[in-house]
Design an enzyme around this catalytic site. Structure first.
Site, PDB file in Angstrom:
ATOM      1  N   GLY A 178      34.052   8.509  16.634  1.00 44.70           N
ATOM      2  CA  GLY A 178      34.998   9.196  15.752  1.00 44.70           C
ATOM      3  C   GLY A 178      35.748  10.375  16.355  1.00 44.70           C
ATOM      4  O   GLY A 178      36.326  11.160  15.615  1.00 44.70           O
ATOM      5  N   LYS A 236      42.419  -0.710  29.356  1.00 44.59           N
ATOM      6  CA  LYS A 236      41.184  -0.670  30.146  1.00 44.59           C
ATOM      7  C   LYS A 236      41.407  -1.433  31.452  1.00 44.59           C
ATOM      8  O   LYS A 236      41.782  -2.615  31.440  1.00 44.59           O
ATOM      9  CB  LYS A 236      40.021  -1.294  29.363  1.00 44.59           C
ATOM     10  CG  LYS A 236      39.835  -0.706  27.962  1.00 44.59           C
ATOM     11  CD  LYS A 236      39.286   0.710  27.985  1.00 44.59           C
ATOM     12  CE  LYS A 236      39.214   1.299  26.587  1.00 44.59           C
ATOM     13  NZ  LYS A 236      38.755   2.668  26.504  1.00 44.59           N
TER      14      LYS A 236
HETATM   15  C1  LIG Z   1      35.127   4.046  23.829  1.00 44.02           C
HETATM   16  S1  LIG Z   1      34.552   3.734  22.223  1.00 44.02           S
HETATM   17  C2  LIG Z   1      35.778   4.558  21.264  1.00 44.02           C
HETATM   18  C3  LIG Z   1      35.612   6.031  21.226  1.00 44.02           C
HETATM   19  C4  LIG Z   1      36.494   6.662  20.155  1.00 44.02           C
HETATM   20  N1  LIG Z   1      37.905   6.566  20.522  1.00 44.02           N
HETATM   21  C5  LIG Z   1      36.153   8.111  19.925  1.00 44.02           C
HETATM   22  O1  LIG Z   1      37.022   8.974  20.122  1.00 44.02           O
HETATM   23  O2  LIG Z   1      35.019   8.412  19.529  1.00 44.02           O
HETATM   24  C6  LIG Z   1      34.941   2.055  21.999  1.00 44.02           C
HETATM   25  C7  LIG Z   1      34.586   1.481  20.652  1.00 44.02           C
HETATM   26  O3  LIG Z   1      35.236   0.212  20.525  1.00 44.02           O
HETATM   27  C8  LIG Z   1      34.463  -0.548  19.626  1.00 44.02           C
HETATM   28  N2  LIG Z   1      34.881  -1.951  19.695  1.00 44.02           N
HETATM   29  C9  LIG Z   1      34.777  -2.817  20.722  1.00 44.02           C
HETATM   30  N3  LIG Z   1      35.259  -4.025  20.374  1.00 44.02           N
HETATM   31  C10 LIG Z   1      35.676  -3.921  19.076  1.00 44.02           C
HETATM   32  C11 LIG Z   1      36.268  -4.824  18.142  1.00 44.02           C
HETATM   33  N4  LIG Z   1      36.523  -6.081  18.477  1.00 44.02           N
HETATM   34  N5  LIG Z   1      36.592  -4.358  16.911  1.00 44.02           N
HETATM   35  C12 LIG Z   1      36.343  -3.077  16.564  1.00 44.02           C
HETATM   36  N6  LIG Z   1      35.778  -2.190  17.403  1.00 44.02           N
HETATM   37  C13 LIG Z   1      35.455  -2.603  18.645  1.00 44.02           C
HETATM   38  C14 LIG Z   1      33.037  -0.276  20.081  1.00 44.02           C
HETATM   39  O4  LIG Z   1      32.126  -0.557  19.030  1.00 44.02           O
HETATM   40  C15 LIG Z   1      33.103   1.206  20.451  1.00 44.02           C
HETATM   41  O5  LIG Z   1      32.602   2.003  19.403  1.00 44.02           O
END
Ligand SMILES: C[S@@+](CC[C@H](N)C(=O)[O-])C[C@H]1O[C@@H](n2cnc3c(N)ncnc32)[C@H](O)[C@@H]1O
Length: 339
Positions: free
Chosen positions: A213, A297
């Site tokens: 978050g 990415k």
């Molecule tokens: C790097 S973290 C994001 C961090 C966030 N931007 C923050 O500021 O806290 C990446 C997130 O992408 C989510 N994620 C990966 N694939 C996903 C999908 N298909 N749908 C929704 N969320 C996804 C993961 O669960 C993870 O929590």
């Protein structure tokens, strides 16, 4: 002939160099701090012309540069180094009079440069004050740059915009705010600053891959309503936020009414090509002119090719405004697009 010191994120200098080679095939390049800092020389144009060209069509991986006005072998005695710094600062008198001036000093790990950045700056400041400059750390009109490498000291003076960033080496710093949920928040704060895109302008945001978050909390702080999508938990500090709705779903399964959001941000940790498909699928949920910020990415071996492929795909649905590897990006770059 114009010489510059260029800096990229660690490990990405080969790509920053490649970008310059594509632009100026006869550029001469030499590494200073491996993977990160290098010297480049371009013949046939002056510093300002080149800086303007770089600003207009900004490279993705080159984070910072400064034009080299003088270079000298680092003297063995600290006093000699000090007098070289003082002499250089004094030589700028005509150009810094009445201007706000910042002094930015960096060195490579293998440099014998005997001073810390602060010490070197303190040595140069009196000469600048004597010349009628006001020395500042932020908001300068001119930047005196010092880069100490293994053998050589590089010195320059430039306008902040010509350096691509007014932070030393492009290393943007934010105050660590109380209760920051994740370091990822810095990426969004840096995107806001770099792309000059104050988030207060927007009303309704969709945050894909939002947990825990960090990005969501930045957008909430700016007063937006946020729909956060992530199968994972959001930080408990966000519980009960009236402007936040958390959908514990895969972003591939979403469906919204047309024109629901004026901002989409996406930091999903997934194959970037899958992510692109999902973000494009969601284009109808965005209003005309909506902004889209996505971290690309770079999980494959060829980051430049990956970015080219992804932009080719995003271009089908969006107008690409800026692409930049931000200081807070690790193995990724950030793109800002408009619908
Ligand atoms: C790097 S973290 C994001 C961090 C966030 N931007 C923050 O500021 O806290 C990446 C997130 O992408 C989510 N994620 C990966 N694939 C996903 C999908 N298909 N749908 C929704 N969320 C996804 C993961 O669960 C993870 O929590």
């Amino acid at each position: 002939m114009s010489a510059f010191i260029g800096t990229s994120n660690p490990g990405f200098a080969p790509f920053a160099m490649e970008e310059l080679r594509r632009r100026w095939p006869d550029v001469s390049l030499s590494g200073l701090a491996p993977g990160e800092t290098f010297k480049f020389v371009v013949s046939g144009a002056d510093d300002r012309e080149l800086a303007v060209q770089l600003r207009k069509d900004e490279p993705i991986f080159l984070r910072h540069l400064f034009p080299v006005r003088e270079e000298l072998e680092i003297p063995q005695q600290a006093e000699e180094v000090a007098s070289a710094l003082v002499r250089f600062a004094g030589s700028l008198a005509d150009e810094v009079k009445d201007a706000k001036v910042a002094v930015q000093v960096r060195k490579s790990q293998d440099s014998p440069f005997p001073f810390s950045s602060a010490e070197a700056r303190d040595l140069m400041v009196p000469a600048l004050l004597e010349a009628g400059a006001e020395t500042v750390s932020r908001g300068a009109k001119r930047i005196v740059s010092v880069y100490a490498a293994k053998r050589t000291l590089y010195l320059g003076l430039s306008a902040p915009a010509d350096n691509l960033s007014d932070w030393p080496g492009g290393a943007v710093r934010f105050r660590r705010e109380e209760g920051l949920i994740s370091r990822a928040a810095f990426k969004l704060l840096e995107a806001e600053q770099t792309f000059d895109l104050p988030f207060e302008r927007f009303t309704n945001a969709l945050d894909l891959g939002a947990a825990p978050g960090g990005w969501t909390s930045v957008l909430l702080e700016r007063g937006l309503r946020v729909t956060a999508v992530d199968p994972a938990e959001m930080d408990e500090s966000l519980a009960g936020q009236p402007r936040l709705r958390h959908l514990r779903q895969n972003a591939a399964d979403l469906n919204f009414a047309p024109g629901t959001f004026d901002l989409l941000v996406c930091d999903m940790s997934w194959d970037p090509h899958h992510t692109a498909r999902i973000v494009k699928q969601l284009a109808p949920a965005l209003s005309a002119g909506a902004s889209v910020i996505v971290t690309l990415k770079l999980m494959y071996k060829k980051p430049m090719q990956t970015i080219a492929d992804l932009l080719g795909s995003y271009e089908e649905s969006f107008d690409i405004r800026r692409v930049k590897q931000l200081f807070h990006n690790r193995d990724e770059a950030t793109v800002w697009m408009r619908k």
